[in-house]
Design an enzyme around this catalytic site. Structure first.
Site, PDB file in Angstrom:
ATOM      1  N   ASP A  87      -6.926   1.654   1.280  1.00  0.00           N
ATOM      2  CA  ASP A  87      -6.916   1.730   2.732  1.00  0.00           C
ATOM      3  C   ASP A  87      -8.323   1.411   3.241  1.00  0.00           C
ATOM      4  O   ASP A  87      -9.180   0.956   2.486  1.00  0.00           O
ATOM      5  CB  ASP A  87      -6.452   3.115   3.200  1.00  0.00           C
ATOM      6  CG  ASP A  87      -7.451   4.216   2.830  1.00  0.00           C
ATOM      7  OD1 ASP A  87      -8.417   3.928   2.084  1.00  0.00           O
ATOM      8  OD2 ASP A  87      -7.266   5.347   3.299  1.00  0.00           O
ATOM      9  N   LYS A 119       0.823  -1.210   0.000  1.00  0.00           N
ATOM     10  CA  LYS A 119       0.000   0.000   0.000  1.00  0.00           C
ATOM     11  C   LYS A 119       0.858   1.262   0.000  1.00  0.00           C
ATOM     12  O   LYS A 119       0.595   2.205  -0.759  1.00  0.00           O
ATOM     13  CB  LYS A 119      -0.938   0.011   1.205  1.00  0.00           C
ATOM     14  CG  LYS A 119      -1.902   1.195   1.198  1.00  0.00           C
ATOM     15  CD  LYS A 119      -2.825   1.146   2.384  1.00  0.00           C
ATOM     16  CE  LYS A 119      -2.131   1.560   3.666  1.00  0.00           C
ATOM     17  NZ  LYS A 119      -3.063   1.696   4.810  1.00  0.00           N
TER      18      LYS A 119
END
Length: 237
Positions: free
Chosen positions: A149, A131
């Site tokens: 997220d 991420k």
């Protein structure tokens, strides 16, 4: 699946997805991260620190840190204990300080203190996962990546934009269905929409600019209009 309803959510159609991102673009023509940074290295540090922490808390720390040290050499010179003094208000600061210092060492020794613009080298840095690498590649280098997220995971599942059981499924679905004209900024649009409108417990469906293409059946209980969807889709026909 992250919704507040037990009812299954179906995926949006291509037409609905087009409308969805046209609306978000109109609402925020120039979306950007809410982390404070002025170069790729500052962004890398800020995103690393932001794991399980708010952007606000990270900004409070980096607003003091970066004027003192904002290069790999300068932060490495602080050492773990020195860095901790600046980031001790952020969750998991002990581990984060160690990772940032280790990452600085690698950047200095292997990359001439320059943040790499490729996934393999980024994810080889301590504290930088999939991420974080996606955020840096997208925001610092303009690459069409999608960092999922909790906000984006919620928006994807709740609205029907990208239904998936885990972060990877949602990411893969988003990359597949988002039109090319929107992909570069879609990460920021979705985060901001999830952070300020499609919030977890009490979504602001009555203020939502995409409620008429949203597939979440409970949206009407939170104020979404029941009389827009058909006309909207007819206008796009």
């Amino acid at each position: 699946m992250l919704t507040t309803s037990a009812k299954p959510v179906k995926n949006m159609t291509k037409k609905q997805i087009q409308i969805f991102f046209e609306r978000l673009r109109e609402q925020r023509p120039h979306p950007k991260t809410e982390l404070n940074y002025s170069n790729p290295f500052e962004l890398l540090v800020a995103v690393t620190l932001s794991a399980q922490a708010t952007d606000v808390s990270v900004n409070k720390a980096t607003d003091k840190l970066f004027p003192v040290a904002n290069t790999p050499e300068a932060i490495f010179a602080l050492g773990v204990d020195g860095l901790k003094q600046y980031i001790k208000t952020i969750g998991l600061y002990n581990a984060k300080a160690e990772n940032v210092i280790k990452a600085c060492k690698i950047l200095i020794e292997k990359h001439n203190s320059i943040v790499p613009d490729n996934r393999a080298d980024l994810e080889a840095l301590p504290g930088v996962g999939h991420k974080t690498a996606n955020v840096v590649l997208n925001t610092a280098f303009g690459q069409a990546t999608m960092a999922v997220d909790t906000h984006i995971f919620r928006v994807g599942n709740r609205t029907g934009l990208a239904v998936g059981k885990n972060v990877l499924e949602v990411e893969q679905r988003l990359v597949k269905v988002i039109p090319k004209e929107f992909i570069l900024d879609s990460h920021h649009w979705l985060i901001l929409h999830g952070r300020y409108c499609c919030i977890a417990r009490k979504p602001k469906c009555n203020e939502c600019v995409v409620s008429d293409v949203c597939q979440w059946s409970d949206r009407f209980e939170f104020g979404a209009s029941k009389f827009v969807t058909t006309k909207t889709l007819e206008d796009k026909s």
